[in-house]
Every structure is written in structure tokens, then in C-alpha cells.
Design an enzyme around this catalytic site. Structure first.
Site, PDB file in Angstrom:
ATOM      1  CG  ASP A 186      -1.742  -1.234   1.402  1.00  0.00           C
ATOM      2  OD1 ASP A 186      -2.125  -1.821   0.375  1.00  0.00           O
ATOM      3  OD2 ASP A 186      -2.015  -1.611   2.553  1.00  0.00           O
ATOM      4  CD  GLU A 191      -8.956  -2.727  -1.308  1.00  0.00           C
ATOM      5  OE1 GLU A 191      -9.470  -2.786  -0.177  1.00  0.00           O
ATOM      6  OE2 GLU A 191      -8.190  -3.610  -1.746  1.00  0.00           O
TER       7      GLU A 191
HETATM    8  O1  FUB Z   1      -3.349  -3.596   3.328  1.00  0.00           O
HETATM    9  C1  FUB Z   1      -4.680  -3.813   3.744  1.00  0.00           C
HETATM   10  C2  FUB Z   1      -5.625  -3.477   2.655  1.00  0.00           C
HETATM   11  O2  FUB Z   1      -5.330  -4.250   1.503  1.00  0.00           O
HETATM   12  C3  FUB Z   1      -5.557  -2.051   2.161  1.00  0.00           C
HETATM   13  O3  FUB Z   1      -6.133  -1.132   3.024  1.00  0.00           O
HETATM   14  C4  FUB Z   1      -6.226  -2.221   0.855  1.00  0.00           C
HETATM   15  O4  FUB Z   1      -6.115  -1.128  -0.002  1.00  0.00           O
HETATM   16  C5  FUB Z   1      -5.563  -3.469   0.332  1.00  0.00           C
HETATM   17  O5  FUB Z   1      -4.318  -3.193  -0.261  1.00  0.00           O
END
Ligand code: FUB
Length: 325
Positions: free
Chosen positions: A18, A224
Site C-alpha cells: 500500500d 478501494e
Molecule cells: O493492506 C490492507 C488493505 O489491503 C488495504 O487497506 C487495501 O487497499 C488493500 O491493499
């Protein structure tokens, strides 16, 4: 520490994911999640992503060694948070550095918190409470002149579906496939960067004909990991499509949208999640992303990488195949 090369893990001594990349004080700073090296099972709620701290990485240049500045914030020092320090972002304003991060509160609900530092390399001191009115995951901050916006939201484990009424409804599901998809959320930040100025607003993502992207359109709908950057006067919103594992983008003249869908930036990487940031450093643009190559494909053991990103003359972005030439 290692000599950085594009498309290789930035660091190999820990798992990182991330990445939010910024240029601060003339260097590239990267704010990743710090994946724990455990062997517990995975589920769709993302319980395997049980991160407990943040490290900051930096590079003097795109081909310089990557420095790990060590742990800059730990879960045990955040009074309101109970677990899961997921994807963070950083911002500079008021002569300070701000680390925005999601975590579950004491009731298991994802919220967004802020921590501050005098240095881009931390350590960061958390505020005692999360941002009032915050929810879901994956904050990304755009600072522009005297204004700052935070974008956030993620489906499934990120709980975005549960906030459609403005209240947390634990068993709420997302829209039907023929309904408009849920968009990311944007909130303007107060001058001190610690509160929302008004009510957070849902962003609309539409196609070239002006029709909303539908929830069943899994190749294009928001899942997301929002990121907003500016190029030639336009705002580019890029994000993960989740179930179809792509990073795609949409463009607007307004930081709060609506954004018009344009295309794919990054084709799927190894591993379920994909998450990125885009930054200009000197005269080039870079895409920071992660994949699971270093762990042999374990979804929650990811590694941050980067590669050059190129625009076409019309402002569209050239699609990147992470394993191409
Ligand atoms: O790293 C945890 C979660 O996985 C992140 O918040 C999302 O964007 C995905 O990458």
C-alpha cells in the site's frame, strides 16, 4: 537497505504494501503498510492483514538505495485503535508532516486517525481520537494551495457498504449489480488537518456518456485504494477494482468530481490486492505499487515496488504490465 531498481522490491528485510509516495525535502518518501510475516488463513474480511506498525522508507533518487527509517508509529501508542493498521498516507502543511491511517476502533469499526511529526521520516505522534465522522479505510490526501482533501473508502473488509445510510449498519450489503456502484468518499480537511470541514461526500464516477459506473461493472467500479493527483490542470482519481485486480483511473476538472472513467493504469499483480500511488519526482512520473512475488504469492506478504508512468499527448495514461518488458 538495497540498491533500488524499478520493479524489484524496494526493501527485502520486511514485507511492505500500500505505498503512498511523496516528494518531501527533495527526496522520495514512501509510506507503506508493514505486512506481518505470519501463516494464518485468509478470508474475504481481510483478517489476515493484521498490521501493527508503520515504517517510513525514503530514496534520495530513483536509482539510490532505499532507506528504512524504522518503526514510526505503533498500534500500542494509538489510544482509540484496536487492530489492523492498514494503508496510510502522508501530507505536509503548516510546517508539519501528517500521517493519515485507518485502523479498527475499540468496537471493530474502521476509522481514520492522524499522527503528526516535525520530520517526514517520523516518528509520528498520534492524536488521542480518530477524526470525528471518519469511517472505512485507505485515506489519501491531496493538499492544494490552502485547501486539503482526504479521499477514502473500501468495500468488503473496508466496510464502505455498511455506511450507506450515514450510520454503521453491520449487515448492510452493497448495491445490486444494476445499481450505481458506491464511490469513494471525499472530505475537505480543516486548516489544522485534524478534522473534516463539512460532511464527507460520495464521489460519482461516470462513463464518457455521463452514466454512472454500475456495481456489477467489476472491471471499472471503485473497490478501494483511492489516489488523486493533478496533471495539466486536471484531477486524476485512480483506484483498485478489487475483484478484477486492476488499477484504473478517472478524470475531473474538480477535486470532488464527478470523475469520468478513462482506463487501466496497472494490469493485475501477483496476489489478491493491488494498491498504488502516483508521484512526480524531478522530470518523471512514477507508479508505486505492491505485489506478492517475494513471498511466492502469499496475499498478506507483499512488497512495494515502483516503475515509471507515462502519459500520452492527450493526457491519457499508458497501461503498465508489471511483468512486461
Ligand atoms: O493492506 C490492507 C488493505 O489491503 C488495504 O487497506 C487495501 O487497499 C488493500 O491493499
Amino acid at each position: 537497505m538495497k540498491n533500488s531498481r524499478q520493479n524489484d522490491p524496494l526493501v527485502t528485510h520486511i514485507f511492505t504494501a500500500d505505498p503512498s509516495a511523496h516528494v518531501f525535502e527533495g527526496k522520495l518518501y514512501i509510506y507503506p503498510s508493514h505486512d506481518l510475516d505470519h501463516d494464518e488463513p485468509s478470508n474475504d474480511n481481510g483478517d489476515q492483514y493484521k498490521m501493527e506498525d508503520y515504517h517510513v522508507l525514503s530514496m534520495e533518487d530513483a536509482d539510490a538505495p532505499c532507506i528504512d527509517h524504522g518503526e514510526v508509529l505503533h498500534l500500542k501508542d494509538i489510544p482509540w485503535a484496536s487492530k489492523q493498521l492498514w494503508a496510510p498516507d502522508a501530507a505536509y502543511k503548516n510546517n508539519k508532516y501528517y500521517l493519515f491511517f485507518p485502523a479498527r476502533d475499540q468496537d471493530g469499526i474502521f476509522r481514520i486517525g492522524v499522527a503528526t511529526s516535525e520530520s517526514p521520516a517520523g516518528p509520528f505522534k498520534p492524536e488521542p481520537n480518530y477524526i470525528p465522522g471518519s469511517f472505512s479505510i485507505d485515506p489519501a490526501v491531496l493538499v492544494e494551495d490552502d485547501k486539503a482533501y482526504v479521499y477514502f473508502g473500501g468495500l468488503w473488509g473496508g466496510q464502505l457498504e455498511k455506511w450507506q445510510t450515514g450510520e454503521f449498519i453491520s449487515d448492510a450489503e452493497g448495491p445490486a449489480p444494476t445499481e450505481p456502484a458506491l464511490g469513494p468518499i471525499v472530505a475537505e480537511l480543516t486548516d489544522d488537518m485534524l478534522n473534516f470541514k463539512g460532511e464527507p461526500q460520495e464521489i460519482s464516477i461516470i462513463d464518457e456518456e455521463g452514466n454512472p459506473i454500475l456495481a456489477g461493472d467489476e472491471d471499472r467500479r471503485y473497490f478501494e485504494g483511492p489516489w488523486v493527483h493533478k496533471y495539466n490542470g486536471l484531477y486524476y482519481l485512480s483506484y483498485s477494482t478489487g475483484t478484477t485486480h486492476k488499477i484504473v483511473y478517472a478524470v475531473s476538472e474538480n477535486p470532488q468530481g464527478p470523475f469520468v472513467y478513462k482506463g487501466t493504469i496497472l494490469t493485475p499483480v501477483s496476489g489478491w490486492t493491488t494498491h498504488h500511488s502516483i508521484v512526480q519526482f524531478k522530470d518523471k512520473w512514477y507508479l508505486f505499487y505492491h505485489d506478492c512475488s517475494m513471498s511466492g504469492g502469499v496475499n498478506h506478504k507483499r512488497s512495494v515496488k515502483f516503475t515509471e508512468l507515462k502519459y500520452n499527448e492527450d493526457g491519457t495514461i499508458q497501461t503498465i504490465d508489471p511483468y512486461g518488458d
